[in-house]
Design an enzyme around this catalytic site. Structure first.
Site, short mmCIF file in Angstrom:
data_model
loop_
_atom_site.label_atom_id
_atom_site.label_comp_id
_atom_site.label_asym_id
_atom_site.label_seq_id
_atom_site.Cartn_x
_atom_site.Cartn_y
_atom_site.Cartn_z
CB THR A 122 -1.38 0.38 1.43
OG1 THR A 122 0.01 0.72 2.35
CG2 THR A 122 -1.82 -1.62 1.29
CB SER A 124 0.94 3.35 4.30
OG SER A 124 -0.18 2.77 4.18
CB CYS A 125 2.44 -0.92 4.64
SG CYS A 125 3.57 -1.91 5.79
N GLY A 126 5.34 -0.71 3.30
CA GLY A 126 6.70 -1.36 2.06
C GLY A 126 6.46 -2.87 1.92
CB CYS A 128 1.16 -4.34 4.24
SG CYS A 128 1.24 -2.73 4.95
#
Length: 285
Positions: A122, A124-126, A128
């Protein structure tokens, strides 16, 4: 100028001040999906595989794909690439997504056990989308060579401002992260923006790899947000000895930096910063 920038979009909003509301135009940071696919195998038996779906800001998608593959260890050098092709999804779709297909040279084992993971990231997160915690490989990082560029402490204080001066899309939206590469003289050599912190770093690393500049052993990477595990991992993969963040580092980022012999700086703003690892690369005069 920003209206034609793929990073931003204009929209009508309401502004509320006290009990008064007004309607006004505003610029918003664009976020849309990008699918990364790889084509691999022998010349006579090429296979296409969907590897990742990431939410990102459009622009420099080829660099994002290449940087992602490099950071994840699928490729080691630009010579591993045969072609990088971009194409848009169905124009009638509501999400406005795109696809980047990366053709790899024969002999690269995409289906090996090490790479048998489902990547869905996503903005916001690499990390996830990794299928399990085992896929994160905590602490397993190649050790950086000792030495590398030395940075004056007073120069480090200047870097956030120098990066901000080049963040045209952020100036219009306030909604984008930046990754900026500096040399030891404080010159900004490369900057990329994206709604996702890890996407901005992947774009920057991908550009450097395509230009034959990796490993970036004499550079400092400045990120506009916090220093997380995956950003530290990407910096180490690119051979960058110093990661500086405007925000706080995570415990895993600090642990990884110490294991790899990297320098990690946090809270680089307002004339101050903290050194969490590798203090020998910071010079005080």
């Amino acid at each position: 100028m920003l209206v034609d920038d793929p990073h931003v979009s204009r929209g009508l909003i309401e502004r509320c001040r006290g009990s008064t509301r007004t309607r006004d135009d505003d610029l918003l940071a664009v976020e849309s999906p990008l699918e990364i696919c790889v084509e691999h195998g022998d010349v006579d038996a090429r296979a296409r595989r969907r590897l990742s779906l990431t939410m990102r800001t459009p622009g420099h998608d080829d660099e994002l794909a290449v940087g992602f593959l490099f950071s994840e260890g699928l490729i080691e050098r630009a010579a591993d690439l045969v072609a990088v092709t971009e194409f848009a999804c169905d124009p009638a779709s509501s999400h406005g997504g795109s696809v980047v297909e990366v053709s790899l040279r024969p002999g690269i084992a995409v289906g090996s056990a090490h790479l048998e993971r489902h990547f869905v990231a996503t903005s916001s997160c690499g990390v996830c989308g990794k299928a399990s915690l085992e896929g994160l490989d905590y602490g397993e990082a190649a050790a950086l060579p000792a030495g590398g560029a030395l940075f004056e402490a007073m120069l480090v204080h200047e870097l956030p401002r120098r990066a901000l001066d080049r963040q045209a899309a952020f100036a219009g939206t306030g909604g984008l992260h930046a990754a900026a590469l500096f040399d030891a003289e404080g010159r900004l050599t490369l900057l990329r923006e994206d709604v996702g912190r890890h996407n901005a770093v992947d774009k920057l690393v991908g550009r450097a790899l395509l230009d034959g500049l990796t490993p970036l052993s004499n550079a400092l990477l400045l990120v506009s947000g916090r220093a997380s595990y995956e950003l530290m991992q990407k910096a180490i993969a690119a051979g960058i000895p110093i990661l500086a963040a405007v925000g706080a580092p995570s415990t895993l980022a600090v642990e990884l930096a110490r294991r790899a012999g990297a320098t990690l700086l946090g809270f680089v703003r307002d004339g101050r910063f903290n050194v969490y690892s590798g203090p020998e690369r910071i010079v005080y005069s």
